[in-house]
Design a protein around this motif. Sequence first.
Motif, PDB file in Angstrom:
ATOM      1  N   ALA A  18     -22.916  12.378 -14.695  1.00  0.00           N
ATOM      2  CA  ALA A  18     -22.551  11.372 -13.874  1.00  0.00           C
ATOM      3  C   ALA A  18     -22.830  11.634 -12.401  1.00  0.00           C
ATOM      4  O   ALA A  18     -22.712  12.717 -11.758  1.00  0.00           O
ATOM      5  CB  ALA A  18     -20.977  11.109 -13.922  1.00  0.00           C
ATOM      6  N   ARG A  37     -23.562  -5.535  -4.997  1.00  0.00           N
ATOM      7  CA  ARG A  37     -24.040  -4.899  -6.227  1.00  0.00           C
ATOM      8  C   ARG A  37     -23.020  -4.106  -7.049  1.00  0.00           C
ATOM      9  O   ARG A  37     -23.063  -4.044  -8.269  1.00  0.00           O
ATOM     10  CB  ARG A  37     -25.194  -3.701  -5.567  1.00  0.00           C
ATOM     11  CG  ARG A  37     -26.283  -4.049  -4.925  1.00  0.00           C
ATOM     12  CD  ARG A  37     -27.212  -4.845  -5.509  1.00  0.00           C
ATOM     13  NE  ARG A  37     -27.871  -4.124  -6.667  1.00  0.00           N
ATOM     14  CZ  ARG A  37     -28.656  -4.472  -7.710  1.00  0.00           C
ATOM     15  NH1 ARG A  37     -29.161  -5.937  -7.506  1.00  0.00           N
ATOM     16  NH2 ARG A  37     -29.298  -3.869  -8.642  1.00  0.00           N
ATOM     17  N   LEU A  41     -22.857  -4.940 -10.981  1.00  0.00           N
ATOM     18  CA  LEU A  41     -22.833  -3.951 -11.835  1.00  0.00           C
ATOM     19  C   LEU A  41     -21.665  -3.323 -12.494  1.00  0.00           C
ATOM     20  O   LEU A  41     -21.417  -2.181 -13.379  1.00  0.00           O
ATOM     21  CB  LEU A  41     -23.747  -2.538 -11.236  1.00  0.00           C
ATOM     22  CG  LEU A  41     -25.012  -2.842 -10.786  1.00  0.00           C
ATOM     23  CD1 LEU A  41     -25.821  -1.891  -9.806  1.00  0.00           C
ATOM     24  CD2 LEU A  41     -26.036  -3.323 -11.753  1.00  0.00           C
ATOM     25  N   ARG A  43     -19.342  -1.287 -10.988  1.00  0.00           N
ATOM     26  CA  ARG A  43     -19.204   0.125 -10.830  1.00  0.00           C
ATOM     27  C   ARG A  43     -18.323   0.363  -9.284  1.00  0.00           C
ATOM     28  O   ARG A  43     -18.389  -0.672  -8.670  1.00  0.00           O
ATOM     29  CB  ARG A  43     -20.633   0.578 -10.378  1.00  0.00           C
ATOM     30  CG  ARG A  43     -21.464   0.864 -11.580  1.00  0.00           C
ATOM     31  CD  ARG A  43     -22.915   1.333 -11.151  1.00  0.00           C
ATOM     32  NE  ARG A  43     -23.766   1.511 -12.125  1.00  0.00           N
ATOM     33  CZ  ARG A  43     -24.991   1.880 -12.186  1.00  0.00           C
ATOM     34  NH1 ARG A  43     -25.432   2.194 -10.822  1.00  0.00           N
ATOM     35  NH2 ARG A  43     -25.893   2.083 -12.982  1.00  0.00           N
ATOM     36  N   ARG A 279     -32.925  10.966  -9.390  1.00  0.00           N
ATOM     37  CA  ARG A 279     -32.538  11.214 -10.529  1.00  0.00           C
ATOM     38  C   ARG A 279     -32.270  12.935 -10.812  1.00  0.00           C
ATOM     39  O   ARG A 279     -31.346  13.227 -11.445  1.00  0.00           O
ATOM     40  CB  ARG A 279     -33.348  10.612 -11.598  1.00  0.00           C
ATOM     41  CG  ARG A 279     -32.792  10.693 -13.046  1.00  0.00           C
ATOM     42  CD  ARG A 279     -33.165   9.869 -14.137  1.00  0.00           C
ATOM     43  NE  ARG A 279     -32.606   8.795 -14.071  1.00  0.00           N
ATOM     44  CZ  ARG A 279     -32.563   7.886 -15.194  1.00  0.00           C
ATOM     45  NH1 ARG A 279     -33.555   8.188 -16.037  1.00  0.00           N
ATOM     46  NH2 ARG A 279     -31.604   6.774 -15.226  1.00  0.00           N
ATOM     47  N   GLU A 426     -29.021   3.503  -7.584  1.00  0.00           N
ATOM     48  CA  GLU A 426     -28.555   3.141  -8.782  1.00  0.00           C
ATOM     49  C   GLU A 426     -29.343   3.683 -10.126  1.00  0.00           C
ATOM     50  O   GLU A 426     -28.485   4.139 -10.977  1.00  0.00           O
ATOM     51  CB  GLU A 426     -28.405   1.872  -8.905  1.00  0.00           C
ATOM     52  CG  GLU A 426     -27.761   0.815  -7.839  1.00  0.00           C
ATOM     53  CD  GLU A 426     -27.998  -0.633  -7.607  1.00  0.00           C
ATOM     54  OE1 GLU A 426     -27.312  -1.338  -6.908  1.00  0.00           O
ATOM     55  OE2 GLU A 426     -28.812  -0.921  -8.140  1.00  0.00           O
ATOM     56  N   TYR A 427     -30.484   3.720  -9.987  1.00  0.00           N
ATOM     57  CA  TYR A 427     -31.470   4.266 -11.182  1.00  0.00           C
ATOM     58  C   TYR A 427     -31.086   5.498 -11.440  1.00  0.00           C
ATOM     59  O   TYR A 427     -30.802   6.123 -12.347  1.00  0.00           O
ATOM     60  CB  TYR A 427     -32.833   4.075 -10.812  1.00  0.00           C
ATOM     61  CG  TYR A 427     -33.771   4.920 -11.715  1.00  0.00           C
ATOM     62  CD1 TYR A 427     -34.135   4.470 -12.940  1.00  0.00           C
ATOM     63  CD2 TYR A 427     -34.418   6.173 -11.192  1.00  0.00           C
ATOM     64  CE1 TYR A 427     -34.929   5.132 -13.623  1.00  0.00           C
ATOM     65  CE2 TYR A 427     -34.975   6.898 -12.109  1.00  0.00           C
ATOM     66  CZ  TYR A 427     -35.445   6.458 -13.198  1.00  0.00           C
ATOM     67  OH  TYR A 427     -36.166   7.167 -14.069  1.00  0.00           O
ATOM     68  N   THR A 430     -27.604   6.014 -13.108  1.00  0.00           N
ATOM     69  CA  THR A 430     -27.533   5.561 -14.471  1.00  0.00           C
ATOM     70  C   THR A 430     -27.923   6.350 -15.581  1.00  0.00           C
ATOM     71  O   THR A 430     -28.901   6.916 -15.701  1.00  0.00           O
ATOM     72  CB  THR A 430     -28.364   4.293 -14.387  1.00  0.00           C
ATOM     73  OG1 THR A 430     -28.098   3.343 -13.260  1.00  0.00           O
ATOM     74  CG2 THR A 430     -28.228   3.527 -15.696  1.00  0.00           C
TER      75      THR A 430
END
Length: 431
Positions: A18, A37, A41, A43, A279, A426-427, A430
């Motif tokens: 996470a 956002r 989402l 979040r 990421r 966000e990507y 995720t």
Amino acid sequence: MKHPLQKMMEDRRNGIKAGIPSYCTANPLVLEMALRRAKLLNRPVLIEATANQVNQYGGYTGMVPKDFYKMVLEMAEKIGVPEHQMILAGDHLGPLTWQNLPEKEAMDKSIELVYEYARAGFTKIHLDTSMKVADDPEGLLSTETIARRGAILYKAAMKGYEELKAEKPDVLRPVFVIGSEVPIPGGAQEAEDTLAVTSPDAFRDTVATYRRVFKEEGIEEGMNDVIAVVVQPGVEFGDDQVFLYDHDAAFDLCAALKDYPEVCFEGHSADYQSPESLRNMCQDGIAILKVGPALTYGLREALFALSFMEKELVPEAEQAHFIETLDEVMMKNPANWQKHYHGDDKQLALARKYSFSDRARYYIGQPEVTEAMDKLFENLRKYQIPMNMLHQYMPVSYNKVRDGELELDPRELAMDGVTNFMMDYEYAVTL
């Protein structure tokens, strides 16, 4: 209620990679988009104010901590984001803006700063005492000195929290970030060839020293509130360069985290990284991804695109002249850019417009610039942007308008410039 960042750390200890973006900005349009956002989402949203943006004297925004909290909370209520979904944070809280003062005065002001942030309801606090003050000896500060000052500020923050809790029993207990092996806020000032990654030993020394000092200061349990350590994982940006994350270069540093499951890394200056680099950072343990100038850069970029379309569509006498107004204001008030940009007049002019460091963000909220921006929006509602022109200047937003995902409204188009950067973060987080 458990703090969302403590929940994130539990997930990471359970093998779930996470992470969370950290939006460091005071720009109202950027803040609005961050909240929108978060609602879309479903979040938590992490919003940071820095010590020079917001402090007990107003900072460059003119807001004290409770003002900033109130502004974001009111915005969230209008958008429909509940307060418990917001994480408001204080970044670089310490003597950052008082380095010209001797230790006693600088720390007294820092104590008040941290106290006011916690008292206002900020629940993520970066204790940053890494900068030298006027009567410090020559050379780098020792980790011991940094931790001693950090412990003093932790106590001040907890005092503010306990007072707030007496009034608001359901307030979240704050979490803390220590360490500060990062460049100055806002990006590098000079071109660089290489970037040093924090050594594993430096990371271990920071944690060990804080643990010992907190114990000696009678706040040993306070280390349970520390969820992250700021490190330099090898990312940075300057006027026209970006250092992308290198997993191999950061391997030894990130491998050291296995011995410290209670913390993750916080990566500053993560602006302009590719989605895959972000990421990889999150997967490697750099779970808090700080971004600031890139967000206002995206807004500025979109406003310029709208201005270019206005020049095509709107009679000269009616034009807002946003680009020219912004530069005029920057030229009249150069304090926030002239130490950061270098070169001849042409190079300085280009940097004021296009630098990744985006010192223009300090000026977009100025009355003259805001007025020009509002007029730009009005003009492009009166003289509607044709789709073929939108494709020329804003092709990514064009696709969203074409597909019914975005309204053909100039304000929405401006904010979509921010969205395009946020989607990368966000990507990255995720799963």
